[in-house]
Design an enzyme around this catalytic site. Structure first.
Site, mmCIF file in Angstrom:
data_model
loop_
_atom_site.group_PDB
_atom_site.id
_atom_site.type_symbol
_atom_site.label_atom_id
_atom_site.label_comp_id
_atom_site.label_asym_id
_atom_site.label_seq_id
_atom_site.Cartn_x
_atom_site.Cartn_y
_atom_site.Cartn_z
ATOM 1 N N TYR A 120 -11.461 5.149 75.159
ATOM 2 C CA TYR A 120 -10.325 4.211 75.220
ATOM 3 C C TYR A 120 -10.481 3.313 73.997
ATOM 4 C CZ TYR A 120 -7.163 0.975 77.846
ATOM 5 O OH TYR A 120 -6.127 0.191 78.292
ATOM 6 N N HIS A 125 -3.613 0.216 71.577
ATOM 7 C CA HIS A 125 -3.233 0.812 72.854
ATOM 8 C C HIS A 125 -3.770 -0.005 74.022
ATOM 9 C CE1 HIS A 125 -2.395 3.751 75.960
ATOM 10 N NE2 HIS A 125 -3.673 3.788 76.280
ATOM 11 N N GLU A 191 -0.392 11.607 75.952
ATOM 12 C CA GLU A 191 -1.227 10.655 75.227
ATOM 13 C C GLU A 191 -1.678 11.326 73.939
ATOM 14 O OE1 GLU A 191 -4.398 9.059 77.620
ATOM 15 O OE2 GLU A 191 -3.069 7.572 78.522
ATOM 16 N N ASP A 225 -3.755 14.273 76.222
ATOM 17 C CA ASP A 225 -4.283 13.958 77.542
ATOM 18 C C ASP A 225 -3.119 13.594 78.463
ATOM 19 O OD1 ASP A 225 -6.111 13.492 79.542
ATOM 20 O OD2 ASP A 225 -6.484 11.417 78.956
ATOM 21 N N GLN A 232 -1.923 7.601 88.671
ATOM 22 C CA GLN A 232 -3.056 6.889 88.093
ATOM 23 C C GLN A 232 -3.082 5.426 88.538
ATOM 24 O OE1 GLN A 232 -3.085 6.961 83.821
ATOM 25 N NE2 GLN A 232 -4.854 5.622 83.642
ATOM 26 N N TYR A 236 -6.538 4.136 90.499
ATOM 27 C CA TYR A 236 -7.607 3.886 89.521
ATOM 28 C C TYR A 236 -8.542 2.734 89.873
ATOM 29 C CZ TYR A 236 -5.601 -0.261 87.203
ATOM 30 O OH TYR A 236 -5.153 -1.521 86.911
ATOM 31 N N LYS A 245 -5.093 12.210 85.842
ATOM 32 C CA LYS A 245 -5.459 12.755 84.536
ATOM 33 C C LYS A 245 -5.952 14.205 84.617
ATOM 34 C CE LYS A 245 -5.441 8.952 81.801
ATOM 35 N NZ LYS A 245 -4.838 8.851 80.458
ATOM 36 N N THR A 336 -5.896 7.244 73.641
ATOM 37 C CA THR A 336 -4.588 7.180 72.992
ATOM 38 C C THR A 336 -4.670 6.441 71.663
ATOM 39 O OG1 THR A 336 -3.531 7.167 75.148
ATOM 40 C CG2 THR A 336 -2.198 6.464 73.288
#
Length: 394
Positions: A120, A125, A191, A225, A232, A236, A245, A336
């Site tokens: 990440y 992003h 993504e 992705d 999500q 999450y 995902k 991303t």
């Protein structure tokens, strides 16, 4: 070069590139090849002539793992020799029958992926997403500037470009509901990412330092992705992404060796505050790679890999800092890749401001991602990664 080795002027697959892949034809089972213009050099067939100084049986396998495991001293030397032989064709060992038109070949997943981790690592992003779902003044979580955040993904559902992607069904909580429902995602997203392939096993219990991390990175791929945002969001907390995902991720078929990208190294963003010593990275460790996303042939995003806040060496160093070992073929995705301008955001979540300025992917939509560095004869490209959305199966 001979006329049968002409490379189109806008080709991703110049002699400066020579990416590896796995291909097959009606009369050739899956084997290793190199992309050259609009053709594929059959490395297995070439190897049968005795020109290589390693066990060429690794070129007749349905993945590149055994070839990559030979080590960069061997694979880089093989690449340099192939470059030289292509330049002297037809007066060298490479002849017309060693080449296969790419249009006549089927391309396969280039490596057997044992483990997959998604990072990440784009601050743009992470900030955009944090502003949508948390306090806009505290978009980044306290740990984000101190370590490359990541999670372990699902390797079994990583597919090669061109493989259709089925809309996933899952549990989600509609805004108007009091209880979750089990139904097809309403917020299917792409993504824009890149991924690197591990080219060397490490020892369990021994971290890889930032300075030696590059020795463990064989090359790079384009990576989509796919994400079901509503699934999500409901699942999450507290353990992160799961079924939103794991239904599919797509990769490009051509693995670009890291040495081909050497001329395009650039410095990354300044990291503030300074990171802990084990993550300190000096020099040019990012890459200037232009990226584009199209949905049904309409460009929706243009970005660049150089924007990444955390570089690949830092990702690998952090991943192994607790003693976790890596193995040849493991895949590490960037997360991303978004830039600073709205047209450079690498997901529909950002491009539509969480659906307030447009929708998400529909059944039948095709997403195509491309990427390249440089121009002309020095261009090093990745081809494309594409996927078409199929209706949910219930």
């Amino acid at each position: 070069m001979s006329d049968w080795l002409r490379i189109p002027p806008d080709s991703d697959f110049t002699l400066a590139n020579l990416p590896y892949g796995i291909f097959s034809t009606d009369d050739r089972p899956p084997r290793a090849g190199v992309a050259v213009g609009e053709q594929i050099l059959d490395l297995a067939e070439l190897g049968n002539t005795g020109v290589f100084d390693f066990d060429v049986s690794v070129l007749n396998q349905p993945t590149l793992n055994a070839f990559v495991a030979l080590g960069k001293s061997v694979t880089s030397r093989a690449r340099t020799r192939v470059q030289s032989w292509l330049r002297m064709a037809p007066d060298g060992p490479i002849q017309r029958h060693h080449l296969v038109p790419m249009a006549e070949a089927t391309l396969h997943l280039p490596v057997r992926i044992g483990d997959y981790t998604d990072f990440y690592s784009s601050i743009e992003h992470a900030t955009n997403v944090g502003r949508m779902f948390r306090d806009p003044e505290k978009a980044l979580l306290p740990n984000w500037r101190h370590l490359p955040v990541g999670y372990h993904g699902r390797a079994s559902s990583i597919v090669v470009s061109g493989t259709p992607v089925r809309r996933p069904v899952g549990q989600l909580m509609p805004a108007e509901a009091n209880h979750p429902v089990f139904e097809p995602t309403r917020r299917l997203d792409f993504e824009l990412e890149m991924a690197f392939v591990v080219g060397k096993d490490s020892e369990l219990g021994r971290p890889i330092s930032v300075d030696e991390a590059e020795d463990y990175i064989f090359g790079m791929l384009l990576f989509n992705d796919w994400s079901a945002r509503d699934i999500q969001r409901w699942e999450y907390v507290p353990l992160g992404p799961f079924l939103g995902k794991s239904f599919a991720s797509s990769v490009s078929p051509w693995l670009v060796p890291l040495e081909a990208l050497g001329p395009f190294r650039v410095a990354g963003p300044e990291q503030t505050p300074g990171v802990l010593p084990y993550l300190q990275s000096t020099g040019k460790n990012n890459y200037d790679i232009d990226l584009e996303v199209k949905v049904n042939e309409e460009t929706v995003c243009r970005s660049n890999f150089r924007y990444m806040y955390w570089n690949m060496q830092q990702q690998l160093a952090h991943h192994t800092s607790n003693g976790c070992n890596v193995r040849v073929g493991d895949l590490m995705a960037s997360g991303t890749i978004s830039g600073q301008s709205p047209d450079s955001y690498g997901s529909l979540l950002e491009l539509t401001d969480n659906g307030t300025r447009g929708g998400f992917l529909r059944d039948g939509d095709t997403v195509t991602m491309t990427g390249h560095a440089g121009q002309g004869a020095e261009r090093v490209g990745f081809g494309s990664v594409t996927g078409r959305i199929l209706p949910a199966r219930r």
